[in-house]
Structures are given as structure tokens and as C-alpha cells.
Design a protein around this motif. Sequence first.
Motif, PDB file in Angstrom:
ATOM      1  N   TYR A 136      -0.312  21.486   5.251  1.00  0.00           N
ATOM      2  CA  TYR A 136      -0.681  20.207   5.841  1.00  0.00           C
ATOM      3  C   TYR A 136      -0.943  19.200   4.729  1.00  0.00           C
ATOM      4  O   TYR A 136      -1.453  19.566   3.655  1.00  0.00           O
ATOM      5  N   TRP A 137      -0.640  17.923   5.030  1.00  0.00           N
ATOM      6  CA  TRP A 137      -0.785  16.863   4.040  1.00  0.00           C
ATOM      7  C   TRP A 137      -1.686  15.746   4.557  1.00  0.00           C
ATOM      8  O   TRP A 137      -1.666  15.427   5.751  1.00  0.00           O
ATOM      9  N   GLY A 138      -2.439  15.151   3.648  1.00  0.00           N
ATOM     10  CA  GLY A 138      -3.175  13.949   3.968  1.00  0.00           C
ATOM     11  C   GLY A 138      -2.277  12.731   3.882  1.00  0.00           C
ATOM     12  O   GLY A 138      -1.107  12.817   3.489  1.00  0.00           O
ATOM     13  N   GLN A 139      -2.841  11.574   4.214  1.00  0.00           N
ATOM     14  CA  GLN A 139      -2.064  10.350   4.264  1.00  0.00           C
ATOM     15  C   GLN A 139      -1.933   9.686   2.895  1.00  0.00           C
ATOM     16  O   GLN A 139      -1.101   8.789   2.716  1.00  0.00           O
ATOM     17  N   GLY A 140      -2.725  10.131   1.946  1.00  0.00           N
ATOM     18  CA  GLY A 140      -2.673   9.573   0.598  1.00  0.00           C
ATOM     19  C   GLY A 140      -3.711   8.489   0.381  1.00  0.00           C
ATOM     20  O   GLY A 140      -4.070   7.748   1.299  1.00  0.00           O
ATOM     21  N   THR A 141      -4.205   8.427  -0.847  1.00  0.00           N
ATOM     22  CA  THR A 141      -5.158   7.390  -1.233  1.00  0.00           C
ATOM     23  C   THR A 141      -4.734   6.842  -2.595  1.00  0.00           C
ATOM     24  O   THR A 141      -4.390   7.605  -3.502  1.00  0.00           O
ATOM     25  N   GLN A 142      -4.752   5.532  -2.727  1.00  0.00           N
ATOM     26  CA  GLN A 142      -4.271   4.882  -3.948  1.00  0.00           C
ATOM     27  C   GLN A 142      -5.341   4.926  -5.025  1.00  0.00           C
ATOM     28  O   GLN A 142      -6.500   4.569  -4.787  1.00  0.00           O
ATOM     29  N   GLU A 150      -1.804   5.895 -16.870  1.00  0.00           N
ATOM     30  CA  GLU A 150      -0.753   6.784 -16.357  1.00  0.00           C
ATOM     31  C   GLU A 150      -1.227   7.688 -15.221  1.00  0.00           C
ATOM     32  O   GLU A 150      -0.430   8.411 -14.636  1.00  0.00           O
ATOM     33  N   ASP A 151      -2.511   7.656 -14.917  1.00  0.00           N
ATOM     34  CA  ASP A 151      -3.018   8.380 -13.754  1.00  0.00           C
ATOM     35  C   ASP A 151      -2.828   7.575 -12.470  1.00  0.00           C
ATOM     36  O   ASP A 151      -3.097   8.090 -11.376  1.00  0.00           O
ATOM     37  N   THR A 152      -2.388   6.347 -12.600  1.00  0.00           N
ATOM     38  CA  THR A 152      -2.162   5.511 -11.425  1.00  0.00           C
ATOM     39  C   THR A 152      -1.104   6.117 -10.525  1.00  0.00           C
ATOM     40  O   THR A 152       0.002   6.425 -10.968  1.00  0.00           O
ATOM     41  N   ALA A 153      -1.466   6.308  -9.261  1.00  0.00           N
ATOM     42  CA  ALA A 153      -0.568   6.949  -8.300  1.00  0.00           C
ATOM     43  C   ALA A 153      -1.239   6.975  -6.932  1.00  0.00           C
ATOM     44  O   ALA A 153      -2.435   6.676  -6.817  1.00  0.00           O
ATOM     45  N   VAL A 154      -0.472   7.371  -5.936  1.00  0.00           N
ATOM     46  CA  VAL A 154      -1.049   7.736  -4.650  1.00  0.00           C
ATOM     47  C   VAL A 154      -1.368   9.228  -4.721  1.00  0.00           C
ATOM     48  O   VAL A 154      -0.499  10.031  -5.072  1.00  0.00           O
ATOM     49  N   TYR A 162      -2.054  16.453  -5.039  1.00  0.00           N
ATOM     50  CA  TYR A 162      -0.798  16.024  -5.637  1.00  0.00           C
ATOM     51  C   TYR A 162      -0.895  14.521  -5.884  1.00  0.00           C
ATOM     52  O   TYR A 162      -1.754  13.843  -5.325  1.00  0.00           O
ATOM     53  N   ARG A 163       0.009  14.009  -6.683  1.00  0.00           N
ATOM     54  CA  ARG A 163       0.074  12.561  -6.866  1.00  0.00           C
ATOM     55  C   ARG A 163       1.522  12.116  -7.018  1.00  0.00           C
ATOM     56  O   ARG A 163       2.367  12.881  -7.478  1.00  0.00           O
TER      57      ARG A 163
END
Length: 121
Positions: free
Chosen positions: A110-116, A88-92, A37-38
Amino acid sequence: QVQLVESGGGLVQPGGSLRLSCAASGSIRSIFAMAWYRQAPGKQRDLVATITSGGSANFADSVKGRFTISRDNAKNTVYLQMNSLKPEDTAVYYCNIRAATAILPVVTEYWGQGTQVTVSS
């Protein structure tokens, strides 16, 4: 219980590529669907791509033809190859899995912490 560790984010110029990885660990019994996801600033979290345990993949219209998703079941890892990146792909970007564990033997999300990911010149 389940830990998701993401890597591979960063700054890239428009038209460039990045590969995200997400490794799951813990008392995992089975992983079913895996997904990315983003979420851009000020926007909702959107589904980018999913892959089933059998390898069937689906993509958001905005990334079709540019992104691919794959998984290594032996390593409990999911990948997102992102090509022809646009601003426009910029996101976490967040990793998501549905899994059953030895402690909680029902399908749980379950979810990860996210990567920028930042796409900019």
C-alpha cells in the motif's frame, strides 16, 4: 481498505530537520515492513529507508547517518526523522507498507499519497 495518511513535509533550509509521519488505518491485521520512498522531479521513485516489524532498519547510502526510521506498532505509524537536510533531498516522499488485512489476508503493498519536502535557502 487501507488508508495511509502522511504528514510533516514542508520547506526547510539546508542543514535543517523535518520529521515525516505516516499513519495507517483500515481493516489491518498485520503490518510487516514499512518504508519511505522519494521521487524528485523527472526521476524514478527511490527507496529511502525500510524498517521491519522487529525494528531492523536499512537506509539508502545517500541518507545514512542523517535520516532515521522508526515505527510505533500500537499506532500503525512509521516515522522518518530527517536531519542535516540537503537541497538534493528535495522530493515527494511516499510512505509504503506491506500489510495483511481482514478482507485481504495476504501480504499486499500500500502507498500513501506523498508529501512534498523542499530543501532550499
